[in-house]
Design a protein around this motif. Structure first.
Motif, PDB file in Angstrom:
ATOM      1  N   TYR A  99       0.837  -1.199   0.000  1.00 43.62           N
ATOM      2  CA  TYR A  99       0.000   0.000   0.000  1.00 43.62           C
ATOM      3  C   TYR A  99       0.870   1.246   0.000  1.00 43.62           C
ATOM      4  O   TYR A  99       1.975   1.254   0.544  1.00 43.62           O
ATOM      5  CB  TYR A  99      -0.895   0.006   1.240  1.00 43.62           C
ATOM      6  CG  TYR A  99      -1.773  -1.213   1.363  1.00 43.62           C
ATOM      7  CD1 TYR A  99      -3.066  -1.223   0.841  1.00 43.62           C
ATOM      8  CD2 TYR A  99      -1.301  -2.367   1.974  1.00 43.62           C
ATOM      9  CE1 TYR A  99      -3.878  -2.344   0.940  1.00 43.62           C
ATOM     10  CE2 TYR A  99      -2.099  -3.499   2.081  1.00 43.62           C
ATOM     11  CZ  TYR A  99      -3.382  -3.479   1.561  1.00 43.62           C
ATOM     12  OH  TYR A  99      -4.172  -4.599   1.659  1.00 43.62           O
ATOM     13  N   VAL A 100       0.335   2.292  -0.599  1.00 49.12           N
ATOM     14  CA  VAL A 100       1.017   3.582  -0.564  1.00 49.12           C
ATOM     15  C   VAL A 100       0.105   4.582   0.129  1.00 49.12           C
ATOM     16  O   VAL A 100      -1.117   4.577  -0.067  1.00 49.12           O
ATOM     17  CB  VAL A 100       1.387   4.058  -1.985  1.00 49.12           C
ATOM     18  CG1 VAL A 100       0.161   4.259  -2.853  1.00 49.12           C
ATOM     19  CG2 VAL A 100       2.215   5.330  -1.933  1.00 49.12           C
ATOM     20  N   ILE A 101       0.699   5.402   0.989  1.00 51.07           N
ATOM     21  CA  ILE A 101      -0.008   6.499   1.643  1.00 51.07           C
ATOM     22  C   ILE A 101       0.664   7.782   1.192  1.00 51.07           C
ATOM     23  O   ILE A 101       1.883   7.936   1.343  1.00 51.07           O
ATOM     24  CB  ILE A 101       0.025   6.369   3.167  1.00 51.07           C
ATOM     25  CG1 ILE A 101      -0.626   5.053   3.604  1.00 51.07           C
ATOM     26  CG2 ILE A 101      -0.699   7.555   3.824  1.00 51.07           C
ATOM     27  CD1 ILE A 101      -0.495   4.758   5.095  1.00 51.07           C
ATOM     28  N   ALA A 102      -0.112   8.676   0.603  1.00 53.23           N
ATOM     29  CA  ALA A 102       0.441   9.914   0.046  1.00 53.23           C
ATOM     30  C   ALA A 102      -0.197  11.105   0.744  1.00 53.23           C
ATOM     31  O   ALA A 102      -1.423  11.242   0.758  1.00 53.23           O
ATOM     32  CB  ALA A 102       0.177   9.980  -1.456  1.00 53.23           C
ATOM     33  N   THR A 103       0.647  11.951   1.325  1.00 51.62           N
ATOM     34  CA  THR A 103       0.181  13.156   2.001  1.00 51.62           C
ATOM     35  C   THR A 103       0.598  14.368   1.190  1.00 51.62           C
ATOM     36  O   THR A 103       1.777  14.515   0.839  1.00 51.62           O
ATOM     37  CB  THR A 103       0.769  13.256   3.421  1.00 51.62           C
ATOM     38  OG1 THR A 103       0.406  12.100   4.173  1.00 51.62           O
ATOM     39  CG2 THR A 103       0.260  14.506   4.130  1.00 51.62           C
ATOM     40  N   GLN A 104      -0.350  15.221   0.877  1.00 53.03           N
ATOM     41  CA  GLN A 104      -0.071  16.447   0.126  1.00 53.03           C
ATOM     42  C   GLN A 104      -0.039  17.625   1.078  1.00 53.03           C
ATOM     43  O   GLN A 104      -0.885  17.739   1.975  1.00 53.03           O
ATOM     44  CB  GLN A 104      -1.135  16.662  -0.945  1.00 53.03           C
ATOM     45  CG  GLN A 104      -1.142  15.576  -2.018  1.00 53.03           C
ATOM     46  CD  GLN A 104      -2.272  15.764  -3.006  1.00 53.03           C
ATOM     47  OE1 GLN A 104      -3.423  15.853  -2.622  1.00 53.03           O
ATOM     48  NE2 GLN A 104      -1.929  15.846  -4.277  1.00 53.03           N
TER      49      GLN A 104
END
Length: 202
Positions: free
Chosen positions: A3-8
């Protein structure tokens, strides 16, 4: 499955934030179990130009979110954010569906699309076709992500192309859309473009 978690986010001091990526952010997240940490700054993204995306990959989504809690509770992280605050823009979680080639480079081009009729039996061959054309044109590699919790983008797909030359990417895209083997699958799947952004990696 991973899984990837991306925070902008938008940093108040972009230069200081860039410096903190290799010095603190990446080492701390990797020490917490991240399989990789990517940091991308949008340079062509419409109203999101200048937004940073911090992405991390985890073997378990439970571990990913727990690790992020631990990261933000770290005293050094707290001190850094107090000295140079960031404005959160959003966070997304997705499944890494495929990788080809070397998924790293100076630039990342993210192409997002909706997919109405995904057929997993065709997917590996399709990814091979796309990567063969793009890597043959000089792109380093690609990664496919299916967003499972991403606000308006939930359920959409992101094709991430990593390159040291945007000219190579443009040449590859031209070849890709001229290849019937690729475009026929796109049509069968009902792929509809949603957005394209260009980012520089840090």
């Amino acid at each position: 499955m991973s899984y990837v978690i991306a925070t902008q986010l938008i940093p108040s001091d972009p230069a200081a934030f860039r410096a903190s990526i290799p010095e603190m952010i990446r080492p701390k997240l990797e020490a917490l179990g991240a399989q990789y940490v990517v940091a991308q700054e949008s340079i062509a993204a419409g109203p999101q130009m200048g937004v940073f995306t911090m992405g991390s990959r985890w073997s378990s989504i439970d571990r990913g979110f727990t690790a992020l809690d631990e990261f933000y509770a770290d005293p050094e992280v707290i001190a850094t954010l107090a000295a140079t605050p960031v404005q959160p823009v959003g966070r997304m979680a997705g499944v890494v569906e495929a990788e080809r080639g070397n998924p790293s480079g100076t630039y990342t081009v993210a192409f997002s699309s909706s997919v109405d009729n995904f057929d997993r039996s065709q997917s590996e061959d399709f990814y091979d076709t796309v990567s063969s054309i793009m890597i043959g044109a000089g792109v380093n590699g690609m990664r496919m992500i299916r967003w499972v919790a991403a606000g308006e983008l939930t359920g959409s797909w992101a094709a991430l192309f990593y390159t040291d030359s945007l000219d190579a990417y443009m040449a590859g895209i031209g070849e890709l859309y001229a290849e019937p083997k690729a475009t026929s699958v796109m049509a069968q799947w009902g792929m509809r473009p949603l957005s394209r952004t260009i980012s520089i990696g840090h």
